[in-house]
Design a protein around this motif. Structure first.
Motif, short mmCIF file in Angstrom:
data_model
loop_
_atom_site.label_atom_id
_atom_site.label_comp_id
_atom_site.label_asym_id
_atom_site.label_seq_id
_atom_site.Cartn_x
_atom_site.Cartn_y
_atom_site.Cartn_z
N SER A 31 -3.44 7.92 -6.03
CA SER A 31 -3.81 8.14 -7.18
C SER A 31 -5.15 9.08 -7.16
CB SER A 31 -4.17 7.16 -8.32
OG SER A 31 -5.28 6.42 -7.53
N HIS A 32 -5.18 10.41 -8.01
CA HIS A 32 -6.46 11.25 -6.95
C HIS A 32 -7.56 11.37 -7.99
CE1 HIS A 32 -8.28 15.55 -7.63
NE2 HIS A 32 -7.49 15.30 -6.18
N ILE A 33 -8.59 10.78 -6.90
CA ILE A 33 -9.68 11.18 -7.53
C ILE A 33 -10.85 11.77 -8.71
CG2 ILE A 33 -12.57 10.06 -7.32
CD1 ILE A 33 -11.19 8.99 -4.41
N PRO A 34 -11.14 11.74 -9.13
CA PRO A 34 -10.96 12.90 -10.62
C PRO A 34 -12.60 14.10 -9.76
CG PRO A 34 -11.69 11.15 -11.52
CD PRO A 34 -11.48 10.70 -10.07
N GLY A 35 -11.70 15.38 -9.95
CA GLY A 35 -13.06 16.32 -9.49
C GLY A 35 -12.39 16.68 -7.87
N ASP A 36 -12.98 17.16 -7.35
CA ASP A 36 -12.68 17.57 -5.96
C ASP A 36 -11.99 16.31 -4.94
OD1 ASP A 36 -12.36 20.04 -6.64
OD2 ASP A 36 -14.29 20.61 -5.97
N GLY A 37 -11.96 15.10 -5.76
CA GLY A 37 -11.55 13.98 -4.55
C GLY A 37 -10.22 13.79 -4.18
N PRO A 38 -10.29 12.90 -3.34
CA PRO A 38 -8.65 12.57 -1.92
C PRO A 38 -8.03 12.20 -2.82
CG PRO A 38 -10.39 11.48 -1.39
CD PRO A 38 -11.45 12.62 -2.65
N TRP A 39 -6.86 12.14 -2.51
CA TRP A 39 -5.88 11.35 -2.87
C TRP A 39 -6.31 9.90 -2.14
CZ3 TRP A 39 -2.39 11.96 -6.81
CH2 TRP A 39 -1.93 13.99 -7.40
N VAL A 40 -5.51 8.77 -2.93
CA VAL A 40 -5.73 7.83 -2.58
C VAL A 40 -4.36 6.24 -2.18
CG1 VAL A 40 -8.66 8.07 -2.08
CG2 VAL A 40 -7.63 6.63 -4.30
N ALA A 41 -4.92 5.36 -1.73
CA ALA A 41 -3.70 4.80 -2.09
C ALA A 41 -4.58 3.36 -2.33
CB ALA A 41 -2.62 5.38 -2.45
N THR A 42 -3.81 2.29 -1.88
CA THR A 42 -4.26 0.50 -1.52
C THR A 42 -3.62 0.04 -1.71
OG1 THR A 42 -4.69 -0.31 -4.00
CG2 THR A 42 -6.88 0.95 -3.52
N LEU A 43 -3.73 -0.91 0.11
CA LEU A 43 -2.78 -1.49 0.69
C LEU A 43 -2.24 -2.37 0.88
CD1 LEU A 43 -1.04 2.24 2.36
CD2 LEU A 43 -0.12 1.16 0.54
N ARG A 44 -1.96 -2.81 1.39
CA ARG A 44 -1.99 -4.64 2.02
C ARG A 44 -1.16 -5.04 3.92
NH1 ARG A 44 -4.98 -8.13 -0.45
NH2 ARG A 44 -5.64 -7.66 -2.56
N ASP A 45 -1.46 -5.10 4.45
CA ASP A 45 -0.72 -5.66 5.72
C ASP A 45 -0.10 -6.68 5.48
OD1 ASP A 45 -2.36 -7.52 6.03
OD2 ASP A 45 -3.81 -6.61 7.89
N PRO A 46 0.55 -6.89 6.66
CA PRO A 46 1.44 -8.13 6.63
C PRO A 46 0.67 -9.89 6.62
CG PRO A 46 1.77 -6.73 8.09
CD PRO A 46 1.38 -5.77 7.85
N ARG A 47 0.01 -9.86 6.55
CA ARG A 47 -1.13 -10.90 6.06
C ARG A 47 -2.28 -11.24 5.29
NH1 ARG A 47 -2.61 -13.75 11.05
NH2 ARG A 47 -0.82 -13.80 12.86
N GLY A 48 -1.94 -10.17 4.10
CA GLY A 48 -2.80 -9.34 3.16
C GLY A 48 -3.55 -9.21 3.15
N ALA A 49 -4.61 -8.81 4.33
CA ALA A 49 -5.44 -7.61 4.09
C ALA A 49 -5.40 -6.71 3.24
CB ALA A 49 -6.34 -7.87 5.29
N GLY A 50 -6.19 -6.17 2.58
CA GLY A 50 -6.37 -5.44 1.60
C GLY A 50 -7.41 -3.97 2.56
N PHE A 51 -6.68 -2.90 2.47
CA PHE A 51 -6.87 -2.00 2.77
C PHE A 51 -6.87 -0.34 2.18
CE2 PHE A 51 -3.05 -2.05 4.67
CZ PHE A 51 -2.75 -0.89 5.48
N GLY A 52 -7.83 0.68 2.22
CA GLY A 52 -6.88 2.22 1.89
C GLY A 52 -6.65 2.99 2.83
N ILE A 53 -5.66 4.30 1.92
CA ILE A 53 -5.55 5.65 2.84
C ILE A 53 -6.16 6.12 2.30
CG2 ILE A 53 -4.39 3.82 4.10
CD1 ILE A 53 -1.48 5.53 2.64
N HIS A 54 -6.72 7.70 2.67
CA HIS A 54 -6.89 8.98 1.54
C HIS A 54 -6.21 10.17 2.73
CE1 HIS A 54 -10.85 10.36 3.97
NE2 HIS A 54 -11.13 9.02 4.56
N THR A 55 -6.34 10.78 1.86
CA THR A 55 -5.84 12.07 2.48
C THR A 55 -7.27 13.31 1.96
OG1 THR A 55 -3.47 11.41 2.93
CG2 THR A 55 -4.62 14.42 2.84
N PRO A 56 -8.11 13.69 2.49
CA PRO A 56 -9.06 14.58 2.53
C PRO A 56 -8.41 15.94 1.02
CG PRO A 56 -9.61 14.37 4.46
CD PRO A 56 -8.09 13.80 3.60
#
Length: 68
Positions: free
Chosen positions: A43-68
């Motif tokens: 999803s895109h953060i409103p304004g000039d924000g980056p594209w972001v996504a939230t994911l889980r690793d194989p053990r279930g820990a959450g993290f996000g990724i973004h492209t500026p």
């Protein structure tokens, strides 16, 4: 991002508070969020924000990724 910080805060709505406790989520910079997170639509953060996504690793820990 050449060492630049990326962060933000979002107020949870009433429904979100009931389903998810307050938490921190680490983010990692990737060159192409859409390609990296193919199974999880970004999803895109409103304004000039980056594209972001939230994911889980194989053990279930959450993290996000973004492209500026």
């Amino acid at each position: 991002m050449d060492g630049a910080d990326f962060g933000g805060m979002k107020e949870q709505g009433e429904k979100e508070r009931a389903q998810t406790p307050a938490h921190w989520l680490p983010y990692f910079t990737v060159s192409d969020t859409e390609r990296t997170a193919a199974p999880a639509p970004p999803s895109h953060i409103p304004g000039d924000g980056p594209w972001v996504a939230t994911l889980r690793d194989p053990r279930g820990a959450g993290f996000g990724i973004h492209t500026p």
